[in-house]
Design a protein around this motif. Structure first.
Motif, short mmCIF file in Angstrom:
data_model
loop_
_atom_site.label_atom_id
_atom_site.label_comp_id
_atom_site.label_asym_id
_atom_site.label_seq_id
_atom_site.Cartn_x
_atom_site.Cartn_y
_atom_site.Cartn_z
N LYS A 82 17.42 -56.88 -51.08
CA LYS A 82 16.49 -56.91 -52.21
C LYS A 82 16.62 -55.67 -53.10
CE LYS A 82 12.53 -59.14 -50.28
NZ LYS A 82 11.18 -58.87 -49.81
N VAL A 83 16.90 -54.58 -52.45
CA VAL A 83 16.74 -53.29 -53.12
C VAL A 83 18.10 -52.73 -53.53
CG1 VAL A 83 15.82 -50.98 -52.86
CG2 VAL A 83 14.72 -52.87 -51.72
N GLN A 84 18.10 -52.15 -54.68
CA GLN A 84 19.34 -51.52 -55.16
C GLN A 84 19.57 -50.18 -54.44
OE1 GLN A 84 19.17 -50.91 -59.34
NE2 GLN A 84 20.21 -52.83 -59.80
N ASP A 85 20.79 -49.84 -54.30
CA ASP A 85 21.16 -48.57 -53.66
C ASP A 85 20.39 -48.36 -52.35
OD1 ASP A 85 21.10 -47.05 -56.89
OD2 ASP A 85 22.77 -48.05 -55.85
N ALA A 86 20.30 -49.42 -51.64
CA ALA A 86 19.42 -49.34 -50.47
C ALA A 86 20.05 -48.52 -49.35
CB ALA A 86 19.12 -50.74 -49.95
N GLU A 87 19.20 -47.77 -48.69
CA GLU A 87 19.64 -47.10 -47.46
C GLU A 87 18.49 -47.17 -46.47
OE1 GLU A 87 20.72 -43.22 -48.62
OE2 GLU A 87 18.80 -42.74 -49.51
N SER A 88 18.87 -47.19 -45.24
CA SER A 88 17.82 -47.34 -44.23
C SER A 88 18.03 -46.34 -43.09
CB SER A 88 17.83 -48.75 -43.68
OG SER A 88 19.02 -48.97 -42.97
N GLN A 89 16.91 -46.00 -42.51
CA GLN A 89 16.97 -45.09 -41.36
C GLN A 89 15.95 -45.54 -40.34
OE1 GLN A 89 16.25 -41.46 -43.51
NE2 GLN A 89 18.33 -40.76 -43.07
N LEU A 90 16.26 -45.29 -39.11
CA LEU A 90 15.32 -45.65 -38.05
C LEU A 90 14.03 -44.86 -38.23
CD1 LEU A 90 14.90 -47.19 -35.39
CD2 LEU A 90 15.77 -45.18 -34.22
N TYR A 91 12.94 -45.55 -38.15
CA TYR A 91 11.66 -44.86 -38.36
C TYR A 91 10.77 -44.87 -37.12
CZ TYR A 91 7.36 -43.28 -40.33
OH TYR A 91 6.24 -42.56 -40.56
N SER A 92 10.67 -46.00 -36.52
CA SER A 92 9.84 -46.04 -35.31
C SER A 92 10.37 -47.05 -34.32
CB SER A 92 8.39 -46.37 -35.68
OG SER A 92 8.30 -47.68 -36.14
N VAL A 93 10.02 -46.81 -33.09
CA VAL A 93 10.46 -47.70 -32.02
C VAL A 93 9.30 -47.97 -31.09
CG1 VAL A 93 12.11 -48.02 -30.16
CG2 VAL A 93 12.71 -46.57 -32.07
N LYS A 94 9.18 -49.18 -30.67
CA LYS A 94 8.24 -49.46 -29.57
C LYS A 94 8.72 -50.67 -28.80
CE LYS A 94 5.00 -52.01 -32.46
NZ LYS A 94 3.62 -52.11 -32.91
N ILE A 95 8.20 -50.80 -27.64
CA ILE A 95 8.60 -51.95 -26.83
C ILE A 95 8.00 -53.20 -27.44
CG2 ILE A 95 8.34 -53.04 -24.58
CD1 ILE A 95 8.46 -50.19 -23.40
N ALA A 96 8.83 -54.17 -27.60
CA ALA A 96 8.36 -55.38 -28.27
C ALA A 96 7.47 -56.19 -27.35
CB ALA A 96 9.56 -56.22 -28.69
N GLY A 97 6.52 -56.86 -27.97
CA GLY A 97 5.62 -57.76 -27.24
C GLY A 97 4.63 -57.02 -26.37
N GLY A 98 3.88 -57.81 -25.60
CA GLY A 98 2.89 -57.21 -24.71
C GLY A 98 1.67 -56.72 -25.47
N THR A 99 0.69 -56.29 -24.71
CA THR A 99 -0.51 -55.77 -25.37
C THR A 99 -0.42 -54.26 -25.38
OG1 THR A 99 -1.57 -55.83 -23.24
CG2 THR A 99 -2.04 -57.66 -24.72
N LYS A 100 -0.75 -53.75 -26.48
CA LYS A 100 -0.69 -52.29 -26.62
C LYS A 100 -1.96 -51.79 -27.28
CE LYS A 100 3.91 -53.31 -27.66
NZ LYS A 100 4.31 -54.17 -28.73
N SER A 101 -2.22 -50.60 -26.97
CA SER A 101 -3.31 -49.98 -27.70
C SER A 101 -2.83 -49.69 -29.10
CB SER A 101 -3.73 -48.68 -27.02
OG SER A 101 -2.61 -47.86 -26.87
N PRO A 102 -3.71 -49.76 -30.04
CA PRO A 102 -3.28 -49.58 -31.42
C PRO A 102 -2.67 -48.19 -31.60
CG PRO A 102 -5.65 -49.50 -31.24
CD PRO A 102 -5.14 -49.93 -29.92
N ALA A 103 -1.64 -48.16 -32.33
CA ALA A 103 -1.00 -46.87 -32.60
C ALA A 103 -0.63 -46.81 -34.06
CB ALA A 103 0.23 -46.73 -31.74
N ALA A 104 -0.46 -45.63 -34.49
CA ALA A 104 -0.12 -45.45 -35.90
C ALA A 104 1.29 -45.98 -36.12
CB ALA A 104 -0.16 -43.99 -36.24
N THR A 105 1.43 -46.82 -37.07
CA THR A 105 2.76 -47.31 -37.37
C THR A 105 3.42 -46.46 -38.44
OG1 THR A 105 1.79 -48.80 -38.94
CG2 THR A 105 2.31 -49.70 -36.76
#
Lengths: 260, 435
Positions: free
Chosen positions: B87-110
Motif C-alpha cells: 500500500k505504502v510508497q517507499d515502504a520499510e518495515s521493522q520488527l516492533y513487538s512479539v508475543k505468543i500467539a493465541g491463548g489468554t493474556k493479560s492486557p499489555a501495551a501494544t
C-alpha cells in the motif's frame, strides 16, 4: 567475673526498647551494687540514666567493676531472640571483650546463648546535681505517652505548665493549638491511675516533643511516670522498674531566645 | 544481563507483548542487535511456539495527485505486513513487538514509544510546541501520554537514565513519537540523565538544609563547635558548656536584653557586636535602609572608636546645622547626599548612637560597595558604585533577611517560632557538669 540473671527476659527487652531509640551505643557500668548506664543522646539534648539494682536480679555477681560498651541495636537484636518468659543471664569475664547473653526457657529445655562484642566507648559521664524540684507530677505512664503523642501532631514543642490547679500540656502550631489539662485526682481506686502533683511553685517549661515521645518508649516498664520540673533545669522523666531500679530521662528545656 | 541470556533464561515473558522499544531501553543495545537476537530466538522457538509479530511500517502515503505523499507510520500484524508494504510508497518495515500467539493474556501495551532514547532525525522538523507537552514532575519528565505499566516503565526509566543510550534505529516511527515528547532544546545533549539526576541533587541539597533547620542536633553542634554562628556569639560566651550555665543561670537573674547589650558593648569590641545587633534591631534598619545611608556613614565610624565617634558627631551636628534640607527629597537621584537624620533631630545624639550603631552594622553588611568621603565643603559624599544591582539586591535583603534570620537563628528556634514562642533547644551539657 560478671554474671547477672533475670527471671524474665521481657524486662530486659523493655529496657532496651526504652533506650535504643535515643542511644545507639552505651556503656553498662557493672559494680557490686548493680548495673548503671548513663548516656546522652547524639544531639546532647537529653540524657538517659538507667539503674538496675543488684538485689533486683535473681543472681548477681560482679567481682570487679566492669564497663561494657555495647551497641544497643545489636543487643536489642539478641534480646529479640528470647522469649518473654525466658531467664536471661548476662556473663562476662573480667577484661573480656565480649559478653555472653544466655536465654533459658522456663522448663530448662531450651538454652541459647549469644556472644556479643563489646566496644570501647569514650563516653562522658555527667554529674547530676541534687535538685529541689518546684513541681513533681506523677501520672499514668500511658496517659503521658498519649499526651505526648497527641501534642506532637501540633507542634515540635510542648509547653508544660504546672500550677496548683493541675498540669497543662500545650502545643500550638500550624494546625492550631492543643491544651490538655490534668487535674490532681481526688481519690482513685487504682493507684496507677492517679495524678498527683507536688508543687512548691508554679513552673512553665517548653520541651521538644520528639524527645518526650522517645522517653515514652519506657511506658511498658511502669504504670506511672514521674515528671520533675524546675525552672531552667532539665525535666526529669522517671519510670520505675519494679523491684529492679529505674530509668530516668533528663531533657534540657527549650529556653527563651533572647537574641531574636 | 544480556538480552540473549535473558531470552535463554526465559526471563522475558512472551505471553505479554514484548516491545522492541522496551528491550532497547532495558538492554541498551542497538536496534540491529536486538532485532537479530530476537529473530534468532524466535526462529529457535518457532516450530514449538507460534509467535505473533508486529511490524512497524514506515512509508509514504500514496496520493493520487502528487508523487510524494505524507509520511506514514503504522504498527501492523505480520499477516498484514505484505498488504501494507504494498500500500505504502517507499515502504520499510521493522520488527516492533512479539508475543505468543493465541491463548489468554493479560492486557499489555501494544504500543509504547521509548522513554529515553536519543535519536537523531534526519528530516523531521520539530513541532514548535512539542517541548511544552512534556509535563515534568520534580524535574523528571512524566510519561508521554502513552499508557504503560507504571512499575515496569519506572524500572526501565531508571535503568535508561543510568546510562544514556545512543541507539539510532534509523527512521522509525519511534522517532517521531519520541521526538514529539522531547523538549526541543534538549535534542543533542539533553540526556535523561541530567533530568534524572538533578532532582536527586536538589533533594540531597534540600535534605541537609531541612535537617539544619529542624534538628536540634545541628543546632547543638553549631552552638558548641561553631562560635561563628550568629547565636552563639556574645551574650552567651559558651552557651554549650555546663559550667557557664551553672555559674550564670542559677542566680536566676536573666539579664534583660538591654543590659546584655550594654555589657557586650563594654566588654566586646564593636565587630563582635555586629551580629547580635543585627538581629535585635530590625526596625531601626528599616527606617534607615531606604535613603538614609548618609547617617550610617557616621555611625559606621562611630562604631569603630569613641573618639572618632565624637568627632564625627560634631561634624554631623555641624552639617545638619548648616543645611536643613531633608534628605528624603532627593535621595535616589543625587550623587551627593547631605546628612540629615530625622531620628537625630528627635533624639539626643548620644542616645541615638546606640541605634545608629546597629543600623550602621547592618548597613555595612548591606552596602559595602559605596564609597564615602568628606569633600572640600565638609559634606559627606556617598558615591554609589556603578553596579546598581548590588545595592538593589541588598536593599531587598533587609526585608528578606529579617524573617530569614529569624528562621535561621537556631534551627530549633525556627520551628519554635511557629509555635509563637521564640525558644531554642538548650543542650543537656549546659546543666550538668562533667565528672
Amino acid at each position: 567475673m560478671f554474671e547477672a540473671r533475670l527471671g524474665q527476659a521481657t524486662i530486659l527487652k523493655k529496657i532496651l526498647d526504652a533506650i535504643k531509640d535515643l542511644l545507639n551505643e552505651a556503656t553498662f557500668d557493672c559494680s557490686d551494687s548493680g548495673i548503671q548506664l548513663q548516656a546522652m543522646d547524639n544531639s546532647h539534648v537529653s540524657l538517659v540514666s538507667l539503674t538496675l539494682r543488684s538485689d533486683g536480679f535473681d543472681k548477681f555477681r560482679c567481682d570487679r567493676n566492669l564497663s561494657m560498651g555495647m551497641n544497643l541495636g545489636s543487643m536489642a537484636k539478641i534480646l529479640k531472640c528470647a522469649n518473654n518468659e525466658d531467664n536471661v543471664t548476662m556473663k562476662a569475664q573480667d577484661n573480656a571483650d565480649t559478653v555472653t547473653i544466655m536465654f533459658e526457657s522456663a522448663n530448662q529445655e531450651k538454652v541459647s546463648d549469644y556472644e556479643m562484642k563489646l566496644m570501647n566507648l569514650d563516653q562522658e559521664h555527667l554529674g547530676i546535681p541534687e535538685t529541689d524540684f518546684s513541681c513533681v507530677v506523677r501520672m499514668p505512664a500511658m496517659e503521658f505517652a498519649r499526651i505526648c503523642r497527641d501534642l506532637a501532631q501540633f507542634s515540635e514543642s510542648v509547653v508544660i505548665c504546672c500550677t496548683k490547679e493541675g498540669v497543662k500540656f500545650s502545643a500550638s502550631g500550624d494546625v492550631g493549638t492543643a491544651n490538655i489539662k490534668l487535674a490532681q485526682t481526688g481519690s482513685v481506686d487504682k493507684e496507677e491511675e492517679a495524678v498527683i502533683i507536688e508543687m512548691q511553685e508554679p513552673v512553665t517549661l517548653t520541651f521538644a516533643c520528639r524527645y518526650l515521645n522517645a522517653f515514652t518508649k519506657a511506658t511498658p516498664l511502669s504504670t506511672q511516670v514521674q515528671l520533675s520540673m524546675c525552672a531552667d533545669v532539665p525535666l526529669v522523666v522517671e519510670y520505675a522498674i519494679k523491684d529492679l531500679g529505674h530509668i530516668r530521662y533528663y531533657l534540657a528545656p527549650k529556653i527563651e531566645d533572647n537574641e531574636t | 544481563m544480556s538480552l540473549k541470556k535473558a531470552l535463554d533464561d526465559c526471563m522475558i515473558d512472551f505471553d505479554r507483548c514484548v516491545l522492541v522499544t522496551d528491550l532497547l531501553e532495558e538492554y541498551k543495545l542497538s536496534y540491529k542487535e536486538v532485532n537479530d537476537v530476537l529473530e534468532a530466538y524466535i526462529k529457535n522457538q518457532e516450530p514449538a511456539t507460534k509467535f505473533e509479530k508486529r511490524f512497524l511500517v514506515h512509508g509514504k502515503k500514496k496520493t493520487q495527485g502528487s508523487g510524494a505523499g505524507e509520511d506514514l507510520y503504522s504498527v501492523v500484524l505480520e499477516s498484514k505486513l505484505k498488504d501494507w508494504l504494498a500500500k505504502v510508497q517507499d515502504a520499510e518495515s521493522q520488527l516492533y513487538s512479539v508475543k505468543i500467539a493465541g491463548g489468554t493474556k493479560s492486557p499489555a501495551a501494544t504500543f509504547k514509544p521509548m522513554q529515553h532514547l536519543e535519536v537523531k532525525l534526519a528530516k523531521v522538523e520539530q513541532r514548535p510546541g512539542a517541548g511544552k507537552l512534556v509535563p515534568t514532575a520534580n524535574g523528571v519528565p512524566a510519561t508521554n501520554g502513552v499508557k504503560s505499566e507504571p512499575s515496569k516503565s519506572q524500572g526501565i526509566k531508571s535503568e535508561a537514565s543510568k546510562s544514556s543510550v545512543k541507539v539510532e534505529p534509523s527512521k522509525s516511527s519511534l522517532k517521531t513519537e519520541k521526538d514529539a515528547d522531547k523538549p526541543p532544546v534538549g535534542k543533542g545533549k539533553h540526556s535523561p540523565e541530567s533530568k534524572k539526576t538533578s532532582p536527586k541533587e536538589q533533594a540531597s541539597k534540600a535534605k541537609p538544609a531541612a535537617a539544619k533547620k529542624g534538628s536540634i542536633n545541628s543546632f547543638f553542634t553549631a552552638a558548641a563547635s561553631k562560635p561563628k554562628d550568629v547565636k552563639a556569639t556574645p551574650s552567651k560566651p559558651a552557651a554549650g558548656t555546663m559550667d557557664n550555665f551553672f555559674k550564670k543561670q542559677p542566680p536566676g537573674a536573666q539579664k534583660s536584653p538591654t543590659e546584655k547589650e550594654k555589657e557586650t558593648k563594654k566588654a566586646a569590641p564593636a565587630p563582635a557586636k555586629k551580629e547580635p545587633s543585627k538581629k535585635k534591631s530590625p526596625s531601626p534598619t528599616k527606617k534607615t535602609s531606604a535613603a538614609n545611608t548618609s547617617v550610617q556613614l557616621f555611625d559606621e565610624e562611630s562604631a569603630e572608636s569613641s573618639d572618632e565617634e565624637e568627632k564625627l558627631d560634631k561634624l554631623r551636628r555641624k552639617v545638619i546645622g548648616s543645611d536643613n534640607e531633608s534628605d528624603v527629597e532627593k535621595p535616589s537621584t543625587s550623587k551627593r547626599r547631605r546628612i540629615s537624620d530625622s531620628e537625630d533631630e528627635e533624639q539626643p545624639p548620644k542616645k541615638a548612637t546606640e541605634q545608629e550603631v546597629i543600623a550602621v552594622d547592618e548597613e555595612m553588611d548591606r552596602e559595602p560597595a559605596n564609597e564615602t568621603y568628606l569633600d572640600e565643603d565638609g559634606f559627606v559624599i556617598t558615591q554609589r558604585k556603578p553596579v546598581k544591582a548590588q545595592p538593589a539586591k541588598k536593599k531587598v535583603s533587609p526585608k528578606a533577611t529579617a524573617p530569614a534570620s529569624k528562621k535561621k537563628s537556631p534551627p530549633s528556634a525556627g520551628k519554635a517560632g511557629k509555635d509563637g514562642s521564640k525558644t531554642k533547644q538548650a543542650g543537656i551539657m549546659s546543666f550538668f557538669s562533667k565528672k
